[in-house]
Structures are given as structure tokens and as C-alpha cells.
Write a protein that holds these residues in place. Structure first.
Motif, short mmCIF file in Angstrom:
data_model
loop_
_atom_site.label_atom_id
_atom_site.label_comp_id
_atom_site.label_asym_id
_atom_site.label_seq_id
_atom_site.Cartn_x
_atom_site.Cartn_y
_atom_site.Cartn_z
N TYR A 10 0.84 -1.20 0.00
CA TYR A 10 0.00 0.00 0.00
C TYR A 10 0.88 1.26 0.00
O TYR A 10 0.63 2.20 -0.76
CB TYR A 10 -0.94 0.02 1.21
CG TYR A 10 -1.68 1.32 1.35
CD1 TYR A 10 -2.79 1.60 0.56
CD2 TYR A 10 -1.26 2.29 2.26
CE1 TYR A 10 -3.46 2.79 0.67
CE2 TYR A 10 -1.92 3.49 2.38
CZ TYR A 10 -3.02 3.74 1.59
OH TYR A 10 -3.67 4.93 1.68
N MET A 11 1.91 1.28 0.83
CA MET A 11 2.82 2.42 0.91
C MET A 11 3.48 2.65 -0.46
O MET A 11 3.54 3.78 -0.94
CB MET A 11 3.89 2.17 1.97
CG MET A 11 4.90 3.29 2.09
SD MET A 11 6.23 2.91 3.22
CE MET A 11 7.08 1.62 2.33
N TYR A 12 3.95 1.59 -1.09
CA TYR A 12 4.56 1.72 -2.41
C TYR A 12 3.55 2.25 -3.43
O TYR A 12 3.87 3.13 -4.22
CB TYR A 12 5.09 0.38 -2.90
CG TYR A 12 6.37 -0.08 -2.24
CD1 TYR A 12 7.28 0.81 -1.69
CD2 TYR A 12 6.68 -1.43 -2.19
CE1 TYR A 12 8.44 0.39 -1.10
CE2 TYR A 12 7.86 -1.87 -1.60
CZ TYR A 12 8.73 -0.97 -1.06
OH TYR A 12 9.89 -1.40 -0.49
N ASP A 13 2.34 1.71 -3.42
CA ASP A 13 1.32 2.14 -4.38
C ASP A 13 0.95 3.61 -4.21
O ASP A 13 0.68 4.31 -5.18
CB ASP A 13 0.06 1.28 -4.25
CG ASP A 13 0.27 -0.14 -4.72
OD1 ASP A 13 1.26 -0.40 -5.43
OD2 ASP A 13 -0.55 -1.01 -4.35
N GLU A 14 0.93 4.08 -2.98
CA GLU A 14 0.54 5.47 -2.70
C GLU A 14 1.68 6.47 -2.90
O GLU A 14 1.48 7.54 -3.44
CB GLU A 14 0.02 5.60 -1.27
CG GLU A 14 -1.38 5.10 -1.10
CD GLU A 14 -2.41 5.93 -1.83
OE1 GLU A 14 -2.36 7.17 -1.75
OE2 GLU A 14 -3.26 5.34 -2.51
N TYR A 15 2.87 6.15 -2.40
CA TYR A 15 3.95 7.14 -2.30
C TYR A 15 5.19 6.85 -3.13
O TYR A 15 6.07 7.70 -3.21
CB TYR A 15 4.36 7.30 -0.84
CG TYR A 15 3.22 7.70 0.04
CD1 TYR A 15 2.60 8.93 -0.11
CD2 TYR A 15 2.72 6.83 1.01
CE1 TYR A 15 1.54 9.31 0.69
CE2 TYR A 15 1.66 7.20 1.82
CZ TYR A 15 1.07 8.43 1.65
OH TYR A 15 0.03 8.79 2.44
N VAL A 17 5.31 5.06 -6.56
CA VAL A 17 4.84 4.34 -7.74
C VAL A 17 6.01 3.96 -8.65
O VAL A 17 6.11 2.84 -9.12
CB VAL A 17 3.80 5.19 -8.51
CG1 VAL A 17 3.35 4.49 -9.76
CG2 VAL A 17 2.63 5.51 -7.62
N GLU A 36 1.97 15.71 -2.56
CA GLU A 36 1.56 16.41 -3.78
C GLU A 36 1.62 17.93 -3.63
O GLU A 36 0.76 18.66 -4.11
CB GLU A 36 0.18 15.93 -4.22
CG GLU A 36 0.17 14.45 -4.53
CD GLU A 36 -1.22 13.90 -4.76
OE1 GLU A 36 -2.22 14.58 -4.41
OE2 GLU A 36 -1.29 12.78 -5.27
#
Length: 134
Positions: A10-15, A17, A36
């Protein structure tokens, strides 16, 4: 173990990529790009540390909203020269730019011309200590 892996994914997918943003089992990015460039979110996350550890006059890289350069390799993407002002080498050094230990961040959103300590201090002064009304 599965839960830990799911949280990391989840951390990789959010912050993180882009795979260049990942290092070992973590990520190597500055706070502003991860949020962002949302000033309120950055202030919310850095505020408690700023109040606890030092006074508001001392601004650090994450607190002014500096970006990162994840393509420098290892953790060097967040070890870029401090952006003191919008002048030569961001006010960090009078040396030739090629001689700096790491290149300056030069993109239009997080680069030293847009984000630097001088600019951040001016914002803090206007918010905290506005001048007399005319």
C-alpha cells in the motif's frame, strides 16, 4: 507477515509508484512531493516536530517544501544542497554548479527558484507577524 507485506505494498502504491523511489524496504522521497505539494498537509505533518524540537525560525528541507531527485541513486535523492535563496547555486555555495557534491533541484515546482528558505521565511513573517495596517 502477510499483513506487513500488504501495508508495504500500500505504501509503495501510494507514495512510491516509480521503482526509483524505493530503497530496500522503504521509500526515499521528501515529504512535499509525497503530499503532492499540499502546503497544509506538509505543515500538519511537520508542525508537531517543529514546535517540539525548535523554534519556527529554523526551517528545514521538508518544512520549506523541498523536492527530491529519486534518480540520483541510493539515498542521494534527498541529500541535495539546501535551497537558501533563488540565486546562484540556491545560495548554498559560490562554486561552479558542476563542483557541487549533488545537483540542485531545478524543476519548476520544487526547484530553488520556487522553493527556498528566503521565500518560506517571508511567508512565515506575513502569517505570524503581519505589519501594521495602513
Amino acid at each position: 507477515m502477510v499483513d506487513r507485506r500488504r501495508k508495504r505494498d500500500y505504501m509503495y502504491d501510494e507514495y512510491a509508484v516509480d521503482k526509483a523511489m524505493r530503497i530496500n524496504l522503504g521509500i526515499r522521497r521528501r515529504l512535499a512531493p509525497m503530499m503532492e505539494n499540499d502546503r497544509r498537509r506538509v505543515e500538519l505533518l511537520t508542525g508537531p516536530a517543529a514546535v517540539h524540537a525548535r523554534n519556527s525560525d529554523h526551517l528545514l528541507r521538508d518544512e520549506i517544501g523541498m523536492g527530491d531527485n529519486v534518480y540520483l541513486g541510493d539515498r542521494n535523492g534527498v541529500r541535495t544542497p539546501m535551497q537558501w535563496n533563488g540565486g546562484w547555486n540556491a545560495g548554498f555555495s559560490s562554486a561552479d554548479p558542476e563542483r557541487l557534491y549533488s545537483p540542485l533541484i531545478s524543476n519548476p515546482v520544487y526547484g530553488y527558484q520556487a522553493i527556498n528558505v528566503g521565500f518560506a521565511e517571508a511567508i512565515v513573517r506575513t502569517r505570524c507577524c503581519p505589519g501594521p495596517e495602513v
